[in-house]
Enzyme design. Sequence first.
Site, short mmCIF file in Angstrom:
data_model
loop_
_atom_site.label_atom_id
_atom_site.label_comp_id
_atom_site.label_asym_id
_atom_site.label_seq_id
_atom_site.Cartn_x
_atom_site.Cartn_y
_atom_site.Cartn_z
N GLY A 10 0.82 -1.22 0.00
CA GLY A 10 0.00 0.00 0.00
C GLY A 10 0.85 1.26 0.00
O GLY A 10 2.08 1.20 -0.02
N GLY A 36 -3.80 -1.64 -2.48
CA GLY A 36 -2.35 -1.54 -2.71
C GLY A 36 -2.03 -1.93 -4.15
O GLY A 36 -2.93 -2.31 -4.91
N ASP A 56 -5.13 -12.14 1.87
CA ASP A 56 -6.06 -11.27 2.59
C ASP A 56 -5.97 -11.60 4.08
O ASP A 56 -6.35 -12.70 4.50
CB ASP A 56 -7.49 -11.54 2.06
CG ASP A 56 -8.53 -10.67 2.75
OD1 ASP A 56 -8.23 -10.07 3.80
OD2 ASP A 56 -9.67 -10.61 2.23
N LYS A 91 -13.85 -5.95 8.37
CA LYS A 91 -13.19 -7.26 8.57
C LYS A 91 -11.69 -7.12 8.74
O LYS A 91 -11.09 -7.76 9.60
CB LYS A 91 -13.51 -8.20 7.39
CG LYS A 91 -14.92 -8.76 7.46
CD LYS A 91 -15.26 -9.60 6.25
CE LYS A 91 -14.59 -10.96 6.29
NZ LYS A 91 -15.02 -11.80 5.14
N GLY A 102 -2.55 -12.68 16.64
CA GLY A 102 -2.35 -14.10 16.93
C GLY A 102 -1.03 -14.58 16.37
O GLY A 102 -0.31 -15.36 17.02
N TYR A 145 -14.80 2.34 9.25
CA TYR A 145 -13.35 2.51 9.43
C TYR A 145 -13.04 2.89 10.87
O TYR A 145 -12.18 2.28 11.52
CB TYR A 145 -12.87 3.59 8.46
CG TYR A 145 -11.37 3.84 8.46
CD1 TYR A 145 -10.48 2.85 8.06
CD2 TYR A 145 -10.86 5.09 8.82
CE1 TYR A 145 -9.12 3.10 8.02
CE2 TYR A 145 -9.50 5.34 8.77
CZ TYR A 145 -8.64 4.35 8.38
OH TYR A 145 -7.29 4.61 8.34
N LYS A 149 -10.99 0.56 13.58
CA LYS A 149 -9.70 0.95 14.14
C LYS A 149 -9.78 1.08 15.66
O LYS A 149 -8.81 0.77 16.37
CB LYS A 149 -9.24 2.27 13.51
CG LYS A 149 -8.79 2.13 12.05
CD LYS A 149 -7.49 1.36 11.92
CE LYS A 149 -6.94 1.41 10.50
NZ LYS A 149 -5.69 0.64 10.35
N TYR A 159 -4.39 -7.85 24.00
CA TYR A 159 -3.28 -8.79 23.80
C TYR A 159 -2.05 -8.37 24.61
O TYR A 159 -1.30 -9.20 25.11
CB TYR A 159 -2.93 -8.92 22.31
CG TYR A 159 -3.65 -10.05 21.63
CD1 TYR A 159 -5.03 -9.98 21.42
CD2 TYR A 159 -2.98 -11.20 21.22
CE1 TYR A 159 -5.71 -11.04 20.82
CE2 TYR A 159 -3.65 -12.25 20.62
CZ TYR A 159 -5.02 -12.16 20.42
OH TYR A 159 -5.69 -13.20 19.82
#
Length: 316
Positions: A10, A36, A56, A91, A102, A145, A149, A159
């Site tokens: 991107g 991108g 993706d 997503k 993860g 968006y 975010k 985390y």
Amino acid sequence: MRILITGGAGFIGSHMTDRLMSEGHQVVAMDNLVTGGIANIEHHRSNPNFEFIHHDVSNHIHVQGRLDWVLNFASPASPIDYLQLPIQTLKVGALGTHNALGLAKAKGANFLLTSTSEVYGDPLVHPQHEDYWGNVNPIGPRGVYDEAKRYAEALSMAYHRTHGIDVRIVRIFNTYGPRNRVNDGRVVPTFINQALRNEPLTVFGEGNQTRSFQYVDDLIDGIRRLMDVPFNKPVNIGNPNEMTILQFAELIIRLTGSSSPIEFRPLPEDDPKTRKPDITRAKSVLGWEPRVPVQEGLEKTIDWYRRVQAHDRGNS
Ligand code: UDP
């Protein structure tokens, strides 16, 4: 170091790739190429330190070998893009960030989230400092968006607190520079390309909404510094040089020497009225502040779009 950059092809991800490659690191760039472009990273393709994975990140991420960092840059970032790709935007911010976290946990890697000034929504505090919680319409057109975010920030902190992942969160303010797509819809590429074609500059509303624009090199420098400082709370990276959109249109007309007129168009829903970063934290934690004056950054960017337009004319 060996570093994964999601969204590595991107606009900003590819500049980050350049910076880390120039320091001699190994970079794995991952991108689904929705917003991108391969052209942004083509110059690294034959370098043994570079690898590109077409994937993706909203689906499970698999990367072989060790990783020292996961830099999470993947997302549509232009209002036009996330209006056209609302579910993908939600997503990638939610599932994509979860998968990237993860992966960082599985690899014992550090994690950096590129968040956004959009977490402040249409702000009621000015300038915006990191302790301001924002004014976001969750169900408005920009909510896909903004809320993705905001969720990504919450997940990163969870985390950090639960699994001890060393996270960094950068809140990026309006950024411009080479490789920002011509038809991206954001105001900088739009105005410059309209001006270079002597077409009307489309100012939304009366143009009295404000933005503060930073050159991409300054942003990359701020992000790179943040990687080296064990600071886990969000840091604004932006240039506090605030102007109205009408002033910005006039500046672009002057710098391009264009004969374009200005045309007023309806203001999009939930368009923030003001935006300006408070960069006190970045100055004290990172010793960072923007160095590229807006005129200099815009001149470089205008040159780049001139070359793109000339190249496109040559191909047509
Ligand atoms: N804008 C404009 N004309 C355009 C594109 C954008 O006047 O052709 C305005 C837009 O309404 C907003 C500002 O410029 O107030 C910055 O828009 P951009 O899409 O770059 O990103 P935002 O800062 O809103 O996320």
